[in-house]
Structure formats: structure tokens, C-alpha cells
Design an enzyme around this catalytic site. Structure first.
Site, PDB file in Angstrom:
ATOM      1  CG  HIS A  77      -4.476  -0.388   3.934  1.00  0.00           C
ATOM      2  ND1 HIS A  77      -3.667  -1.171   3.154  1.00  0.00           N
ATOM      3  CD2 HIS A  77      -5.498  -0.002   3.146  1.00  0.00           C
ATOM      4  CE1 HIS A  77      -4.199  -1.264   1.942  1.00  0.00           C
ATOM      5  NE2 HIS A  77      -5.303  -0.562   1.907  1.00  0.00           N
TER       6      HIS A  77
ATOM      7  CG  HIS B 179      -6.708  -0.176  -1.450  1.00  0.00           C
ATOM      8  ND1 HIS B 179      -6.870  -1.012  -0.386  1.00  0.00           N
ATOM      9  CD2 HIS B 179      -7.742  -0.439  -2.282  1.00  0.00           C
ATOM     10  CE1 HIS B 179      -7.950  -1.748  -0.551  1.00  0.00           C
ATOM     11  NE2 HIS B 179      -8.504  -1.409  -1.699  1.00  0.00           N
TER      12      HIS B 179
ATOM     13  CB  CYS C 249      -0.995  -0.012   1.149  1.00  0.00           C
ATOM     14  SG  CYS C 249      -0.280  -0.032   2.810  1.00  0.00           S
TER      15      CYS C 249
END
Length: 153
Positions: free
Chosen positions: A112, A124, A62
Site C-alpha cells: 500500500h 490514499h 493506491c
């Protein structure tokens, strides 16, 4: 290319334009354009596989996707999610625009990050076994885990 024939890269470009068309572009001028360029770079990686530590262009985690997309437009940013969170200028959810970052707490820790594309969507690199994809902030899973948003440009 044969006339009237639709090729895959055209589909990708139409998707990118459609996603960016929903972005709020009031004020900001040059910054809005930079944010949109960052979002386009990230969206172009849709479908690439997730790999822990990956920072492109063949695989991503990510924060690697965020790092890569910014680097493609000449902006150096920190490499990890935690560093990106610390360095980002906070942005209220109501002011999100293309290129902004959204940060999530998963399993109790900030772990994240995604890149806004406009209209409540973000791109993402989700997790092992999956690929770079688009999600929506209103999805109950992401809405419950959102801890903040910021801008690195």
C-alpha cells in the site's frame, strides 16, 4: 453564483489549502512547489471509488492514485507500489512534505502507498468498497504498518 452562498468546489479548495498550509516548506524551493501540486492533484480525487488497477480519473487503486497525481504535473512514475518503492528516493519521516510517498506493509508484504499532504496526513485509495480518503500517519493502524517514505519528484 449568489453572493454569500457557499458551493461544494469552494469547500474542496479550502480543504486543500488548509491541508497544505501545514506542510513544511523550508528549503527545496521548486521541489516543494511541485510536491504541493502533486498533493493537490491527489486531494482533488477524494471521494472517487477504489478499483483494483484503477488509475483515474474515475476510480483508483493506491498506486494508481500516485501515478495519476504525478502524471497531472508532468512527471512519469512507475505504476505499481513495489516499483514506486524501488524508484523513490528515501525520505526520513521527520522530513516528509507534501507530495512524498508513504509505504505500508499489509498482511506481511509491501502492498500500500499513500501521498503526503502535510501535517502527518496522507491521501490514499484504501481498499475495495471504499473511496479515496485522507488518513493520519499517527493512526495506530497506519503507524504500525509504515515501512518507509520516499520522493519521486
Amino acid at each position: 453564483m449568489a453572493r454569500g452562498r457557499f458551493v461544494p468546489w469552494q469547500a474542496v479548495m479550502l480543504l486543500l489549502l488548509a491541508l497544505l498550509a501545514g506542510c513544511a516548506t523550508t528549503g527545496g524551493g521548486k521541489d516543494v512547489a511541485v510536491g504541493e501540486q502533486i498533493a493537490v492533484q491527489a486531494l482533488a480525487m477524494t471521494g472517487k471509488p477504489y478499483r483494483y488497477g484503477g488509475s483515474g480519473p474515475t476510480a483508483f487503486d493506491c498506486s494508481g492514485l500516485v501515478h495519476y497525481a504525478h502524471r497531472q504535473v508532468g512527471i512519469q512514475v512507475p505504476r505499481t507500489t513495489a516499483q514506486q518503492y524501488r524508484h523513490a528516493k528515501r525520505v526520513p519521516r521527520s522530513d516528509l512534505r507534501a507530495g512524498d510517498l508513504v509505504f505500508f506493509r499489509i498482511q506481511g508484504k509491501l502492498s500500500h502507498v499513500g501521498l503526503c499532504t502535510g501535517d502527518g496526513r496522507f491521501v490514499h485509495a484504501p481498499s475495495s468498497g471504499r473511496s479515496v480518503s485522507i488518513a493520519h500517519l499517527d493512526n495506530p493502524y497506519w503507524r504500525k504498518r509504515l515501512v518507509g517514505a520516499g520522493r519521486l519528484y
